[in-house]
Design a protein around this motif. Structure first.
Motif, PDB file in Angstrom:
ATOM      1  N   LEU A   1      22.227   2.653  38.998  1.00 17.13           N
ATOM      2  CA  LEU A   1      21.704   1.700  39.982  1.00 17.13           C
ATOM      3  C   LEU A   1      20.178   1.701  39.977  1.00 17.13           C
ATOM      4  CD1 LEU A   1      24.011   2.092  43.122  1.00 17.13           C
ATOM      5  CD2 LEU A   1      23.883   0.153  41.556  1.00 17.13           C
ATOM      6  N   SER A   2      19.577   2.892  39.856  1.00 14.85           N
ATOM      7  CA  SER A   2      18.120   2.963  39.787  1.00 14.85           C
ATOM      8  C   SER A   2      17.606   2.185  38.579  1.00 14.85           C
ATOM      9  CB  SER A   2      17.658   4.425  39.715  1.00 14.85           C
ATOM     10  OG  SER A   2      17.913   5.109  40.936  1.00 14.85           O
ATOM     11  N   ARG A   3      18.250   2.366  37.434  1.00 18.28           N
ATOM     12  CA  ARG A   3      17.841   1.640  36.227  1.00 18.28           C
ATOM     13  C   ARG A   3      17.947   0.124  36.420  1.00 18.28           C
ATOM     14  NH1 ARG A   3      19.407   4.277  30.558  1.00 18.28           N
ATOM     15  NH2 ARG A   3      19.842   2.077  30.160  1.00 18.28           N
ATOM     16  N   GLN A   4      19.000  -0.305  37.108  1.00 17.75           N
ATOM     17  CA  GLN A   4      19.168  -1.745  37.328  1.00 17.75           C
ATOM     18  C   GLN A   4      18.048  -2.305  38.205  1.00 17.75           C
ATOM     19  OE1 GLN A   4      23.306  -2.493  38.645  1.00 17.75           O
ATOM     20  NE2 GLN A   4      23.845  -0.725  37.396  1.00 17.75           N
ATOM     21  N   PHE A   5      17.631  -1.544  39.229  1.00 17.32           N
ATOM     22  CA  PHE A   5      16.557  -2.023  40.096  1.00 17.32           C
ATOM     23  C   PHE A   5      15.233  -2.080  39.334  1.00 17.32           C
ATOM     24  CE2 PHE A   5      13.608  -1.316  43.851  1.00 17.32           C
ATOM     25  CZ  PHE A   5      13.734  -2.613  44.322  1.00 17.32           C
ATOM     26  N   TRP A   6      14.943  -1.032  38.553  1.00 14.72           N
ATOM     27  CA  TRP A   6      13.712  -1.054  37.759  1.00 14.72           C
ATOM     28  C   TRP A   6      13.732  -2.224  36.774  1.00 14.72           C
ATOM     29  CZ3 TRP A   6      14.556   4.766  36.274  1.00 14.72           C
ATOM     30  CH2 TRP A   6      14.446   5.558  37.428  1.00 14.72           C
ATOM     31  N   SER A   7      14.893  -2.475  36.179  1.00 13.72           N
ATOM     32  CA  SER A   7      15.011  -3.583  35.240  1.00 13.72           C
ATOM     33  C   SER A   7      14.737  -4.917  35.932  1.00 13.72           C
ATOM     34  CB  SER A   7      16.410  -3.614  34.613  1.00 13.72           C
ATOM     35  OG  SER A   7      16.667  -2.442  33.884  1.00 13.72           O
ATOM     36  N   HIS A   8      15.252  -5.072  37.139  1.00 13.03           N
ATOM     37  CA  HIS A   8      14.995  -6.291  37.906  1.00 13.03           C
ATOM     38  C   HIS A   8      13.496  -6.475  38.131  1.00 13.03           C
ATOM     39  CE1 HIS A   8      15.018  -9.245  41.151  1.00 13.03           C
ATOM     40  NE2 HIS A   8      14.311  -8.387  41.868  1.00 13.03           N
ATOM     41  N   LEU A   9      12.813  -5.411  38.553  1.00 14.70           N
ATOM     42  CA  LEU A   9      11.382  -5.505  38.845  1.00 14.70           C
ATOM     43  C   LEU A   9      10.574  -5.811  37.586  1.00 14.70           C
ATOM     44  CD1 LEU A   9      11.092  -2.476  41.305  1.00 14.70           C
ATOM     45  CD2 LEU A   9      11.109  -4.908  41.904  1.00 14.70           C
ATOM     46  N   VAL A  10      10.985  -5.212  36.454  1.00 11.18           N
ATOM     47  CA  VAL A  10      10.305  -5.498  35.186  1.00 11.18           C
ATOM     48  C   VAL A  10      10.559  -6.945  34.773  1.00 11.18           C
ATOM     49  CG1 VAL A  10      10.252  -4.970  32.711  1.00 11.18           C
ATOM     50  CG2 VAL A  10      10.274  -3.102  34.383  1.00 11.18           C
TER      51      VAL A  10
ATOM     52  N   GLY B   1      23.759  -9.688  55.458  1.00 10.15           N
ATOM     53  CA  GLY B   1      23.076 -10.850  54.907  1.00 10.15           C
ATOM     54  C   GLY B   1      22.255 -10.530  53.670  1.00 10.15           C
ATOM     55  N   TRP B   2      21.916  -9.260  53.474  1.00  7.74           N
ATOM     56  CA  TRP B   2      21.128  -8.843  52.307  1.00  7.74           C
ATOM     57  C   TRP B   2      21.997  -8.613  51.067  1.00  7.74           C
ATOM     58  CZ3 TRP B   2      18.045  -4.485  55.244  1.00  7.74           C
ATOM     59  CH2 TRP B   2      17.014  -5.081  56.002  1.00  7.74           C
ATOM     60  N   GLU B   3      23.289  -8.406  51.260  1.00  9.65           N
ATOM     61  CA  GLU B   3      24.127  -7.935  50.156  1.00  9.65           C
ATOM     62  C   GLU B   3      24.154  -8.895  48.965  1.00  9.65           C
ATOM     63  OE1 GLU B   3      27.412  -4.797  51.378  1.00  9.65           O
ATOM     64  OE2 GLU B   3      27.785  -6.743  52.348  1.00  9.65           O
ATOM     65  N   GLY B   4      24.052 -10.187  49.213  1.00 13.04           N
ATOM     66  CA  GLY B   4      24.035 -11.136  48.098  1.00 13.04           C
ATOM     67  C   GLY B   4      22.831 -10.921  47.211  1.00 13.04           C
ATOM     68  N   LYS B   5      21.659 -10.752  47.819  1.00 11.60           N
ATOM     69  CA  LYS B   5      20.442 -10.504  47.060  1.00 11.60           C
ATOM     70  C   LYS B   5      20.502  -9.156  46.353  1.00 11.60           C
ATOM     71  CE  LYS B   5      16.112 -10.978  45.748  1.00 11.60           C
ATOM     72  NZ  LYS B   5      15.714 -11.915  44.678  1.00 11.60           N
ATOM     73  N   ILE B   6      21.054  -8.147  47.028  1.00 12.22           N
ATOM     74  CA  ILE B   6      21.194  -6.825  46.410  1.00 12.22           C
ATOM     75  C   ILE B   6      22.058  -6.927  45.157  1.00 12.22           C
ATOM     76  CG2 ILE B   6      22.177  -4.507  46.701  1.00 12.22           C
ATOM     77  CD1 ILE B   6      21.365  -4.696  49.674  1.00 12.22           C
ATOM     78  N   LYS B   7      23.135  -7.704  45.250  1.00 10.85           N
ATOM     79  CA  LYS B   7      24.037  -7.864  44.108  1.00 10.85           C
ATOM     80  C   LYS B   7      23.338  -8.586  42.956  1.00 10.85           C
ATOM     81  CE  LYS B   7      28.242  -7.404  42.417  1.00 10.85           C
ATOM     82  NZ  LYS B   7      28.875  -6.103  42.211  1.00 10.85           N
ATOM     83  N   GLU B   8      22.452  -9.519  43.275  1.00  8.28           N
ATOM     84  CA  GLU B   8      21.679 -10.192  42.218  1.00  8.28           C
ATOM     85  C   GLU B   8      20.775  -9.197  41.493  1.00  8.28           C
ATOM     86  OE1 GLU B   8      19.389 -13.507  43.513  1.00  8.28           O
ATOM     87  OE2 GLU B   8      21.053 -14.391  44.643  1.00  8.28           O
ATOM     88  N   MET B   9      20.125  -8.320  42.265  1.00 10.21           N
ATOM     89  CA  MET B   9      19.195  -7.360  41.676  1.00 10.21           C
ATOM     90  C   MET B   9      19.925  -6.241  40.961  1.00 10.21           C
ATOM     91  SD  MET B   9      16.189  -6.997  44.571  1.00 10.21           S
ATOM     92  CE  MET B   9      17.273  -6.371  45.862  1.00 10.21           C
ATOM     93  N   LEU B  10      21.078  -5.829  41.519  1.00 14.60           N
ATOM     94  CA  LEU B  10      21.839  -4.701  41.003  1.00 14.60           C
ATOM     95  C   LEU B  10      23.270  -5.149  40.738  1.00 14.60           C
ATOM     96  CD1 LEU B  10      19.475  -3.483  42.841  1.00 14.60           C
ATOM     97  CD2 LEU B  10      20.899  -1.475  43.047  1.00 14.60           C
ATOM     98  N   PRO B  11      23.560  -5.681  39.563  1.00 16.60           N
ATOM     99  CA  PRO B  11      24.912  -6.190  39.282  1.00 16.60           C
ATOM    100  C   PRO B  11      25.997  -5.128  39.400  1.00 16.60           C
ATOM    101  CG  PRO B  11      23.343  -6.940  37.627  1.00 16.60           C
ATOM    102  CD  PRO B  11      22.629  -5.920  38.448  1.00 16.60           C
ATOM    103  N   GLY B  12      25.631  -3.858  39.316  1.00 17.86           N
ATOM    104  CA  GLY B  12      26.626  -2.805  39.434  1.00 17.86           C
ATOM    105  C   GLY B  12      26.821  -2.319  40.849  1.00 17.86           C
ATOM    106  N   TYR B  13      26.125  -2.928  41.816  1.00 19.65           N
ATOM    107  CA  TYR B  13      26.250  -2.501  43.210  1.00 19.65           C
ATOM    108  C   TYR B  13      27.668  -2.764  43.718  1.00 19.65           C
ATOM    109  CZ  TYR B  13      25.756  -2.442  48.270  1.00 19.65           C
ATOM    110  OH  TYR B  13      25.935  -2.174  49.619  1.00 19.65           O
ATOM    111  N   GLY B  14      28.253  -1.753  44.350  1.00 21.90           N
ATOM    112  CA  GLY B  14      29.600  -1.884  44.898  1.00 21.90           C
ATOM    113  C   GLY B  14      30.708  -1.741  43.881  1.00 21.90           C
ATOM    114  N   VAL B  15      30.341  -1.402  42.626  1.00 19.26           N
ATOM    115  CA  VAL B  15      31.331  -1.265  41.550  1.00 19.26           C
ATOM    116  C   VAL B  15      31.245   0.156  40.986  1.00 19.26           C
ATOM    117  CG1 VAL B  15      32.061  -2.110  39.285  1.00 19.26           C
ATOM    118  CG2 VAL B  15      31.059  -3.697  40.948  1.00 19.26           C
ATOM    119  N   ARG B  16      32.378   0.762  40.753  1.00 17.82           N
ATOM    120  CA  ARG B  16      32.396   2.060  40.072  1.00 17.82           C
ATOM    121  C   ARG B  16      32.387   1.792  38.565  1.00 17.82           C
ATOM    122  NH1 ARG B  16      33.684   6.942  41.985  1.00 17.82           N
ATOM    123  NH2 ARG B  16      34.845   7.358  40.076  1.00 17.82           N
ATOM    124  N   LEU B  17      31.236   2.048  37.942  1.00 18.34           N
ATOM    125  CA  LEU B  17      31.113   1.752  36.521  1.00 18.34           C
ATOM    126  C   LEU B  17      32.060   2.597  35.685  1.00 18.34           C
ATOM    127  CD1 LEU B  17      27.249   1.312  36.161  1.00 18.34           C
ATOM    128  CD2 LEU B  17      29.013  -0.445  36.354  1.00 18.34           C
TER     129      LEU B  17
END
Length: 511
Positions: free
Chosen positions: A100-109, A465-481
């Motif tokens: 999840l951390s990697r996904q957030f950094w990737s979003h910011l980059v 209300g934030w969860e949609g945006k969180i899911k956009e930034m972190l596609p793995g949010y709420g999923v057990r990879l």
């Protein structure tokens, strides 16, 4: 001791109120601020940091925050039970969190909100290396328990000296015959969390966040009628004092968080104490040595040693320079911060935590003995410890450096009075107006899921209300990879590409 002894500018924040106040300029506050700027850009945010830059305390790479902790090599995340079994649950959770951390950094980059990822993350294989029959048997069990899971599918295991020597030549050259074993995940990472903290803080400043350096937060006082908190501050150059009213306060001050949490007086803080553990490392920047080793090699902790004192021989990239680090050598100081006060520990004792602290002292005599032994260890003995992992090490090519402080959590325990907890813990008030983070490893690497948990607890009305945006930034949010192999591979490939990691090459090499 401050990093700058003379001040030519006196500055006290003129802002009298804010929606959010962040205390501390490390990876936790910076991550939380970055989330809030993405999720609620209209909120006003003010950040206070004691030093002259962000990320210079626990987030600094020389203060032992350089491994991208994904449980690939850290044996303390998966101890062997008394019956000989190993449970992968904690290791799997940490691996998921790091993704999840990697996904957030990737979003910011990707959004060009922070600079080149090469400034804070590089591919460095992660290895575990053990000696003797008992430890080798354990490592094989650990490998067999982790290998079937998608996030660990590229893990390799070997007891062949030639194979291990190919992975980490310095570890095997000159080693006496015997049984040894190693595991390796080629796509491990080295992360400079200090550099990442500064990237995130720069993004916050560009987004309108007021960042105040050389400011110490001295007190927290609840405002009347549930309107938030009065945050008292002091400029460390001029000694000028000020205050700001905040609807929400996050105490992300590393070892300094406990004192501020106690100052808040919230019931949730009662019973918590802290036990500081310091350390020293050997550092080598000699290119004839560093060029021969490209791995983070973790071993087993000594008897009585705290789990975060696992010895490791690390490749690290700091400021673009490759170096090697070995340690830690345990130590003890009553400081809660590297740049703190010797009064930090005695000043943290309260009537509500003295029983837990005494209980921990009674039950951890082996830890005390370990620390005494470490503090009195000679330079020669330290070199001999290095040679357990690098048999042909030349002690003259290694300098001893002082690492940062880690404040381990002490909390109430019904059976023993108190328990020493190795890890991180989020504490929030019932009304959600204040949150704090206590503890250490694997903190920095899992800052993203930790801050998501804090947001969920502190802002329940807004979080849905934030969860949609969180899911956009972190596609793995709420999923057990680890239950979704295809998505795990897809996200690993995507983040590796965005973060400019050479994982494709390392995985092919591993296969």
């Amino acid at each position: 001791m401050l990093l700058q002894s003379e001040f030519t500018v006196t500055f006290i924040s003129k802002t009298s109120s804010a929606d959010v106040v962040l205390i501390g300029g490390g990876i936790m506050s910076a991550t939380l601020g970055a989330f809030l700027k993405q999720l609620q850009p209209d909120w006003s945010i003010v950040l206070y940091e004691r030093l002259d830059q962000a990320g210079l305390e626990s987030s600094d790479p020389w203060n032992n925050a350089g491994t991208g902790h994904s449980a690939f090599c850290e044996l303390n995340y998966m101890p062997q039970a008394k019956d000989g079994s190993v449970n992968p649950a904690k290791a799997l959770g940490i691996a998921e969190g790091f993704q999840l951390s990697r996904q957030f950094w990737s979003h910011l980059v990707s959004e060009q909100l922070i600079g080149s990822p090469k400034g804070f993350i590089n591919t460095v294989p992660h290895m575990s290396f053990v000696l003797g029959d008992e430890h080798s048997d354990y490592l094989k069990k650990r490998y067999e328990a982790l290998k079937p899971h998608p996030l660990f599918s590229t893990m390799e295991h070997s007891e062949d000296a030639a194979v291990i020597g190919g992975w980490a030549p310095l570890v095997m050259e000159g080693r006496q015959p015997g049984r040894f074993a190693a595991t390796r995940v080629a796509e491990g990472t080295d992360v400079d969390f200090g550099a990442l903290s500064r990237e995130l803080t720069a993004y916050l400043e560009r987004s309108g966040v007021e960042v105040n350096y050389f400011h110490d937060v001295t007190d927290l006082e609840r405002l009347s009628f549930g309107r938030g908190w009065k945050v008292s501050t002091r400029h460390l150059g001029s000694n000028e004092r000020g205050s700001i009213d905040a609807k929400f306060v996050f105490v992300g001050a590393g070892g300094g968080a406990l004192h501020l949490l106690q100052a808040s007086g919230i019931p949730e803080s009662k019973g918590y104490g802290g036990f500081p553990v310091s350390g020293k490392f050997f550092r080598c920047t000699d290119e004839t040595v560093t060029a021969q080793h490209n791995a983070k090699v973790y071993g087993q902790a000594s008897v009585g040693a705290p789990p975060m004192s696992v010895p490791h021989l690390d490749t690290r990239y700091v400021g673009g320079q490759r170096s090697l680090l070995f340690g830690p050598y345990g130590g003890f100081s009553t400081n809660f911060l590297k740049n703190g006060s010797y009064w930090d520990l005695p000043g943290s004792v309260r009537p509500n935590n003295i029983v837990p602290m005494l209980g921990v002292a009674k039950d951890n005599l082996d830890l005390v003995a370990y620390l005494v032994k470490e503090v009195t260890k000679s330079h020669g003995a330290k070199v001999e410890a290095l040679r357990e992992y690098y048999p042909e090490a030349d002690g003259d090519k290694w300098e001893l450096i002082t690492a940062g402080q880690r404040v381990q959590i002490i909390k109430k325990d019904p059976k023993r009075g108190g328990a020493l907890q190795f890890g991180t813990e989020v504490i929030t008030s019932r009304d959600g107006s204040i949150g704090a983070l206590l503890g250490a490893s694997p903190g920095a690497s899992t800052a993203v899921p930790i801050m998501l948990e804090l947001l969920k607890r502190s802002f329940p009305a807004q979080f849905k209300g934030w969860e949609g945006k969180i899911k956009e930034m972190l596609p793995g949010y709420g999923v057990r990879l680890n239950d979704n192999p295809e998505l795990a591979r897809e996200l690993a490939t995507h983040t590796a590409t965005v973060l400019q990691l050479d994982e494709a090459n390392t995985v092919r090499t591993a296969q």
